[in-house]
Design an enzyme around this catalytic site. Structure first.
Site, mmCIF file in Angstrom:
data_model
loop_
_atom_site.group_PDB
_atom_site.id
_atom_site.type_symbol
_atom_site.label_atom_id
_atom_site.label_comp_id
_atom_site.label_asym_id
_atom_site.label_seq_id
_atom_site.Cartn_x
_atom_site.Cartn_y
_atom_site.Cartn_z
ATOM 1 N N ARG A 35 35.995 51.854 36.926
ATOM 2 C CA ARG A 35 34.688 52.067 37.568
ATOM 3 C C ARG A 35 34.298 53.537 37.616
ATOM 4 O O ARG A 35 33.116 53.866 37.584
ATOM 5 C CB ARG A 35 34.699 51.471 38.973
ATOM 6 C CG ARG A 35 34.661 49.954 38.903
ATOM 7 C CD ARG A 35 34.651 49.319 40.260
ATOM 8 N NE ARG A 35 34.341 47.912 40.133
ATOM 9 C CZ ARG A 35 34.652 47.003 41.028
ATOM 10 N NH1 ARG A 35 35.287 47.351 42.129
ATOM 11 N NH2 ARG A 35 34.329 45.739 40.847
ATOM 12 N N LYS A 199 35.321 26.130 40.733
ATOM 13 C CA LYS A 199 34.394 25.141 41.303
ATOM 14 C C LYS A 199 33.014 25.128 40.660
ATOM 15 O O LYS A 199 32.468 26.173 40.321
ATOM 16 C CB LYS A 199 34.210 25.445 42.791
ATOM 17 C CG LYS A 199 35.459 25.174 43.586
ATOM 18 C CD LYS A 199 35.240 25.518 45.027
ATOM 19 C CE LYS A 199 36.393 25.023 45.879
ATOM 20 N NZ LYS A 199 36.220 25.402 47.278
ATOM 21 N N GLY A 378 29.773 39.272 41.114
ATOM 22 C CA GLY A 378 28.641 38.565 41.716
ATOM 23 C C GLY A 378 27.308 38.967 41.097
ATOM 24 O O GLY A 378 26.426 38.128 40.896
HETATM 25 P P1 AMP Z 1 36.334 31.417 39.905
HETATM 26 O O1 AMP Z 1 36.641 32.466 40.937
HETATM 27 O O2 AMP Z 1 35.403 30.358 40.367
HETATM 28 O O3 AMP Z 1 35.927 32.007 38.576
HETATM 29 O O4 AMP Z 1 37.689 30.640 39.656
HETATM 30 C C1 AMP Z 1 38.852 31.262 39.193
HETATM 31 C C2 AMP Z 1 40.048 30.472 39.619
HETATM 32 O O5 AMP Z 1 39.935 29.153 39.103
HETATM 33 C C3 AMP Z 1 41.333 31.028 39.067
HETATM 34 O O6 AMP Z 1 42.072 31.568 40.130
HETATM 35 C C4 AMP Z 1 42.017 29.816 38.437
HETATM 36 O O7 AMP Z 1 43.371 29.719 38.783
HETATM 37 C C5 AMP Z 1 41.242 28.648 39.018
HETATM 38 N N1 AMP Z 1 41.322 27.458 38.167
HETATM 39 C C6 AMP Z 1 41.004 27.368 36.880
HETATM 40 N N2 AMP Z 1 41.279 26.139 36.393
HETATM 41 C C7 AMP Z 1 41.801 25.429 37.409
HETATM 42 C C8 AMP Z 1 42.310 24.108 37.520
HETATM 43 N N3 AMP Z 1 42.323 23.293 36.477
HETATM 44 N N4 AMP Z 1 42.779 23.711 38.728
HETATM 45 C C9 AMP Z 1 42.773 24.557 39.756
HETATM 46 N N5 AMP Z 1 42.295 25.828 39.724
HETATM 47 C C10 AMP Z 1 41.828 26.261 38.554
#
Ligand code: AMP
Length: 397
Positions: A35, A199, A378
């Site tokens: 950064r 999610k 974000g």
């Molecule tokens: P995000 O912050 O929404 O981009 O999500 C990232 C997180 O999603 C990471 O820490 C991954 O470990 C988790 N993740 C990815 N695939 C899966 C899965 N199949 N089951 C559970 N967690 C997951």
């Protein structure tokens, strides 16, 4: 939006909002200076013109004035990167800061204390923003893309106290905006987006906006299971948002109506528990037994995705394909990174953003191959959602 090239800073003082929210180790040493490096072109331009720079940033999430969050800790790294001595005042506003700004000479740099030592910063308090604006700078420059989606005092509210000829986007902010627009709005077809992560709920806005922009939408990671379940697949104990099943159905119908090719995993690496020591097997995506959960995409899916990526001219990637923190389930994420690197070498335009995808690309040594790696988390997501970011809007109002 005015940019730095529109301004000659000779004999002028620029108050620059940067994002120096860098990781520190237990001895308060900067462990990743990305950064700081990212802000260098803006600082260099102002100094080269013969101006002086007043840097302001936040660091972490202090509840009050806590020394561990003091920006003085980053001074050694900052001086190393910028190759010169930097002045520091242990406050962001007030008499001492005003006096130092007044005495600042062309070529000099002053760093202010952590803005979030004032709760007014995050509240977008007008008086605090005005106090910053009144420090004595001629220009306000926003170069903190990472916080451009926040309407905080120093990122957006302050801009109203400078007329449109005395505020501008810094070089990083400008590069982020043009790079994202290049992929999202001016991308050469076929455009492929790969969206992963835990999610669906956190990326609904992104997915809906991408349906208007892309030819292929690849959905991987934890969020894929909600879509797979919506299609009637057996997903065992995989992560799922049951309250988003109807939404997933709606998104799939919308994609069909818009002629967007949605790709979901066709095979998966499943595990008997959420652990790197779990037993694993590869199964087809419509048949995860109870007691098992999908933690990564399988080999057929990796190939399918590689094929699509190699045939794309524009690629956008945000979010991991699996639980890449466990080595056993990192293959899918790594394979996507490698595919994008390969396609980029052949001339595709690629935009990668989000902490996990960027970490994967860095780990694989692909940083130089990717066309643009966003520094925003974000803020990038909100750009991908098609939202107007307050920090950017404020520069044009
Ligand atoms: P995000 O912050 O929404 O981009 O999500 C990232 C997180 O999603 C990471 O820490 C991954 O470990 C988790 N993740 C990815 N695939 C899966 C899965 N199949 N089951 C559970 N967690 C997951």
């Amino acid at each position: 939006m005015k940019t730095l090239n529109d301004i000659n800073f000779k004999g002028k003082k620029a108050l620059v909002r940067v994002d120096f929210n860098v990781p520190l180790d237990k001895d308060f040493k900067v462990t990743d200076n990305t950064r700081i490096l990212a802000a260098k072109p803006t600082i260099d331009k102002i100094l080269m013109d013969g101006g002086s720079v007043i840097l302001m940033s936040h660091l972490g999430r202090p509840k009050a004035k806590e020394d561990k969050y003091s920006l003085r800790h980053i001074l050694p790294e900052l001086e190393k990167v910028l190759g010169q001595k930097i002045k520091f005042v242990p406050d962001s506003i007030g008499k001492e800061v005003e006096e130092t700004v007044k005495n600042l000479k062309p070529g000099e740099i002053l760093l202010l204390e952590n803005l979030r030592f004032y709760p007014e910063e995050k509240k977008g308090d007008k008086d605090f923003a005005k106090a910053l604006a009144d420090l004595g700078a001629d220009y306000y420059i926003n170069d903190a893309f990472g916080t451009a989606h926040r309407a905080h005092a120093s990122t957006a509210v302050i801009a109203q106290y400078f007329d449109k000829d005395h505020k501008a986007a810094g070089k990083l902010l400008e590069k982020e905006v043009t790079s994202i627009q290049k992929a999202l709005d001016k991308g050469q077809k076929p455009v492929t987006a790969i969206i992963g992560g835990a999610k669906v709920s956190s990326k609904i806005g992104v997915i809906e906006n991408l349906l208007n922009k892309v030819d292929n939408l690849i959905i991987v990671g934890g969020m894929a299971y909600t879509f797979l379940k919506a299609l009637g697949n057996k997903i065992g104990d995989s992560i799922v948002e049951d309250d988003k099943i109807d939404l997933a159905k709606k998104i799939l119908a919308e994609a069909k109506a818009k002629g967007v090719n949605v790709i979901l995993p066709v095979d998966l690496v499943i595990a008997d528990r959420f652990s790197n020591e779990a037993h694993t097997k590869v199964v087809s995506a419509d048949n995860i037994p109870d007691g098992w959960q999908g933690l990564d995409i399988g080999p057929k899916t990796r190939e399918l995705i590689d094929d699509l990526i190699q045939n794309s001219k524009t690629i956008i990637w945000n979010g991991p394909a699996g639980v890449f923190e466990f080595a056993k389930f990192a293959k899918g994420t790594e394979s996507i990174g490698l595919s994008i690197g390969k396609a980029s070498e052949k001339g595709a335009y690629s935009l990668v953003g989000g902490g996990d995808s960027v970490a994967a690309v860095k780990k694989l040594g692909l940083t130089d191959k990717i066309s643009y790696i966003s520094t925003g988390g974000g803020a990038l997501l909100e750009m991908l959602e098609g939202k107007k970011l307050p920090g950017i809007a404020a520069l044009t109002e």
